[in-house]
Design a protein around this motif. Structure first.
Motif, PDB file in Angstrom:
ATOM      1  N   GLN A   1       0.776  -1.179  -0.099  1.00  0.00           N
ATOM      2  CA  GLN A   1       0.119   0.082  -0.084  1.00  0.00           C
ATOM      3  C   GLN A   1       0.741   1.272   0.107  1.00  0.00           C
ATOM      4  OE1 GLN A   1      -0.298   2.375   2.627  1.00  0.00           O
ATOM      5  NE2 GLN A   1      -2.402   3.582   1.618  1.00  0.00           N
ATOM      6  N   ARG A   2       1.840   1.340   0.938  1.00  0.00           N
ATOM      7  CA  ARG A   2       2.662   2.611   0.973  1.00  0.00           C
ATOM      8  C   ARG A   2       3.385   2.731  -0.454  1.00  0.00           C
ATOM      9  NH1 ARG A   2       7.863   4.380   2.638  1.00  0.00           N
ATOM     10  NH2 ARG A   2       7.643   6.406   3.471  1.00  0.00           N
ATOM     11  N   ALA A   3       4.132   1.572  -1.075  1.00  0.00           N
ATOM     12  CA  ALA A   3       4.773   1.837  -2.069  1.00  0.00           C
ATOM     13  C   ALA A   3       3.820   2.396  -3.134  1.00  0.00           C
ATOM     14  CB  ALA A   3       5.576   0.302  -2.528  1.00  0.00           C
ATOM     15  N   LEU A   4       2.705   2.084  -3.432  1.00  0.00           N
ATOM     16  CA  LEU A   4       1.879   2.399  -4.480  1.00  0.00           C
ATOM     17  C   LEU A   4       1.600   3.856  -4.169  1.00  0.00           C
ATOM     18  CD1 LEU A   4      -0.547  -0.567  -4.625  1.00  0.00           C
ATOM     19  CD2 LEU A   4       0.744   0.092  -6.378  1.00  0.00           C
TER      20      LEU A   4
ATOM     21  N   GLY B   1      13.799  15.846  -8.959  1.00  0.00           N
ATOM     22  CA  GLY B   1      14.301  14.839  -8.335  1.00  0.00           C
ATOM     23  C   GLY B   1      13.405  13.535  -7.988  1.00  0.00           C
ATOM     24  N   TYR B   2      12.125  13.704  -8.047  1.00  0.00           N
ATOM     25  CA  TYR B   2      11.362  12.850  -7.628  1.00  0.00           C
ATOM     26  C   TYR B   2      11.137  11.480  -8.469  1.00  0.00           C
ATOM     27  CZ  TYR B   2      10.031  15.310  -3.422  1.00  0.00           C
ATOM     28  OH  TYR B   2      10.027  16.092  -2.283  1.00  0.00           O
ATOM     29  N   LEU B   3      11.268  11.754 -10.003  1.00  0.00           N
ATOM     30  CA  LEU B   3      11.126  10.710 -10.909  1.00  0.00           C
ATOM     31  C   LEU B   3      12.084   9.586 -10.652  1.00  0.00           C
ATOM     32  CD1 LEU B   3       9.786  12.520 -14.107  1.00  0.00           C
ATOM     33  CD2 LEU B   3       8.438  11.293 -12.303  1.00  0.00           C
ATOM     34  N   ALA B   4      13.380  10.068 -10.487  1.00  0.00           N
ATOM     35  CA  ALA B   4      14.559   9.166 -10.289  1.00  0.00           C
ATOM     36  C   ALA B   4      14.583   8.203  -9.428  1.00  0.00           C
ATOM     37  CB  ALA B   4      15.873   9.990 -10.361  1.00  0.00           C
ATOM     38  N   ARG B   5      13.478   8.345  -8.175  1.00  0.00           N
ATOM     39  CA  ARG B   5      13.398   7.542  -7.076  1.00  0.00           C
ATOM     40  C   ARG B   5      12.172   6.633  -7.429  1.00  0.00           C
ATOM     41  NH1 ARG B   5      12.835  12.467  -2.451  1.00  0.00           N
ATOM     42  NH2 ARG B   5      14.678  13.422  -3.065  1.00  0.00           N
ATOM     43  N   LEU B   6      11.823   6.490  -8.395  1.00  0.00           N
ATOM     44  CA  LEU B   6      10.398   5.727  -8.799  1.00  0.00           C
ATOM     45  C   LEU B   6      10.799   4.284  -8.709  1.00  0.00           C
ATOM     46  CD1 LEU B   6       8.262   7.831 -11.057  1.00  0.00           C
ATOM     47  CD2 LEU B   6       7.958   7.607  -8.761  1.00  0.00           C
ATOM     48  N   PRO B   7      11.937   3.903  -9.442  1.00  0.00           N
ATOM     49  CA  PRO B   7      12.428   2.408  -9.428  1.00  0.00           C
ATOM     50  C   PRO B   7      12.596   1.844  -8.155  1.00  0.00           C
ATOM     51  CG  PRO B   7      13.189   3.549 -11.412  1.00  0.00           C
ATOM     52  CD  PRO B   7      12.831   4.653 -10.334  1.00  0.00           C
ATOM     53  N   HIS B   8      13.125   2.834  -7.161  1.00  0.00           N
ATOM     54  CA  HIS B   8      13.755   2.206  -5.908  1.00  0.00           C
ATOM     55  C   HIS B   8      12.363   1.716  -5.167  1.00  0.00           C
ATOM     56  CE1 HIS B   8      15.621   1.774  -1.841  1.00  0.00           C
ATOM     57  NE2 HIS B   8      14.546   2.438  -1.584  1.00  0.00           N
ATOM     58  N   PHE B   9      11.330   2.485  -5.345  1.00  0.00           N
ATOM     59  CA  PHE B   9       9.885   2.003  -4.727  1.00  0.00           C
ATOM     60  C   PHE B   9       9.232   0.912  -5.551  1.00  0.00           C
ATOM     61  CE2 PHE B   9      11.217   5.901  -2.171  1.00  0.00           C
ATOM     62  CZ  PHE B   9      10.709   5.586  -1.063  1.00  0.00           C
ATOM     63  N   LEU B  10       9.403   1.043  -6.772  1.00  0.00           N
ATOM     64  CA  LEU B  10       9.069  -0.101  -7.636  1.00  0.00           C
ATOM     65  C   LEU B  10       9.540  -1.422  -7.084  1.00  0.00           C
ATOM     66  CD1 LEU B  10       7.182  -1.053 -10.011  1.00  0.00           C
ATOM     67  CD2 LEU B  10       8.927  -0.535 -11.511  1.00  0.00           C
ATOM     68  N   ASN B  11      10.946  -1.112  -6.756  1.00  0.00           N
ATOM     69  CA  ASN B  11      11.447  -2.551  -6.265  1.00  0.00           C
ATOM     70  C   ASN B  11      10.855  -3.054  -5.008  1.00  0.00           C
ATOM     71  OD1 ASN B  11      13.210  -2.723  -8.383  1.00  0.00           O
ATOM     72  ND2 ASN B  11      14.931  -1.530  -7.216  1.00  0.00           N
TER      73      ASN B  11
END
Length: 347
Positions: free
Chosen positions: A275-278, A295-305
């Motif tokens: 839930q939190r990652a989504l 700067g936020y878009l580059a962090r998306l794959p980390h939370f996708l992981n």
């Protein structure tokens, strides 16, 4: 906030704090200390005698400092390590706070597997125990089905709809419902709501809490997930499971938790982590598109992981995890590449 508005706010802040300390506004040593994902800004003030303060600027109409002030005083009275509130002007949106320095917890990390990093996470988990045991949840907003659902809708509205032009999978309504039900099945405690390293300040080898104005009464696993699936580290499943099990045993021993078996509690944590990652995927896209924050878009794959890690533990969500891996991931990486963010920089 426009440049003119920011300048006007800073001038008003200077006059307020100069009256507080009997100083000329132009004589103040005032420097920007930090921006925030919200509309709040923080300035560092160094007084003539060398004392330091942090000044919060929270524009009325966009931010309400009332919850921050109330929680800071309640948690301090409960013996929790929070910054002392020296003064506030709620009508103007200004707060004068104790300065906790410049060392958020992530500055002490040396990689996910380093002994120092693991030890600091143990320290943070001890602080979380204290928060849940000492801070009463009475009077806090409820982390109810409506709020949980609104957060999940940030993912479909912003990440999928506004950014990727991607339809959610057919099972999304069932996934959404299951994640909400998992959260609501858990005991209710005080939830910081962003118990991540950036909001834990290191002061003389001890941790202090900041940025707690959005605290709610909600699921016992939420802050645990915020730390173990945070923005700076990705731990192996075995390490996370060991921390989760130790947390479960402590919470049973001190009465925060009934007696769910280990498998049930691990399922609760996995559902909360999903839930939190989504939610984070949606918020980071909204910050980029609506609020024009960099700067936020580059962090998306980390939370996708983090999302895939969480879903791996929920067998009934296998179809959704397959969609995440085969549809969402390639669409996200392609869009990031189109935005000029290379696959290598986000791997």
């Amino acid at each position: 906030m426009s440049e003119a508005d920011a300048s006007s706010r800073q001038s008003a802040l200077r006059h307020w704090i100069s009256r507080r300390h009997g100083l000329a506004p132009d004589a103040l040593d005032l420097k920007l200390a930090a921006d925030d994902a919200s509309f709040r800004r923080y300035f560092r003030l160094i007084l003539a005698d060398g004392q330091r303060r942090i000044l919060m600027d929270a524009p009325p109409g966009k931010e309400d400092i009332g919850p921050f002030i109330a929680i800071a005083r309640q948690w301090a009275a409960a013996g929790l390590p929070v910054p002392h509130v020296h003064a506030e002007d709620q009508a103007a949106g200004f707060v004068e706070l104790e300065d906790l320095g410049d060392t958020p917890l992530q500055c002490c990390f040396e990689g996910s597997g380093a002994a120092t990093t693991l030890a600091w996470h143990d320290t943070a988990l001890n602080l979380l125990d204290g928060l849940q045991n000492r801070a009463a949840s009475d009077g806090l907003p409820r982390y109810d089905a409506e709020l949980l659902g609104k957060e999940l809708d940030l993912f479909t509205d912003w990440c999928l709809g506004e950014w990727l032009s991607l339809a959610p999978p057919p099972d999304w309504p069932a996934v959404r419902r299951q994640l909400i039900e998992t959260a609501l099945a858990q005991p209710v405690v005080t939830v910081h709501r962003d118990f991540d390293a950036m909001n834990l300040m290191v002061v003389d080898d001890a941790l202090h809490l900041i940025d707690f104005q959005d605290a709610v009464a909600g699921p016992i696993s939420y802050d645990l997930v915020s730390l173990l699936h945070g923005r700076y580290c990705r731990f192996p499943a075995e390490r996370r499971q060991a921390w989760v099990e130790a947390f479960r045993q402590r919470a049973i021993a001190d009465g925060r938790l009934g007696d769910p078996d280990a498998a049930t509690f691990q399922q609760w944590v996995a559902g909360m982590a999903a839930q939190r990652a989504l939610k984070v995927l949606g918020i980071f896209v909204r910050l980029t598109l609506r609020d024009q924050r960099d700067g936020y878009l580059a962090r998306l794959p980390h939370f996708l992981n983090h999302l895939e890690d969480a879903l791996e533990a929920r067998a009934e969500l296998a179809d959704f995890r397959h969609w995440v891996s085969t549809t969402l991931r390639p669409a996200m990486l392609d869009r990031l590449q189109a935005e000029g963010i290379s696959r290598e920089s986000v791997a």
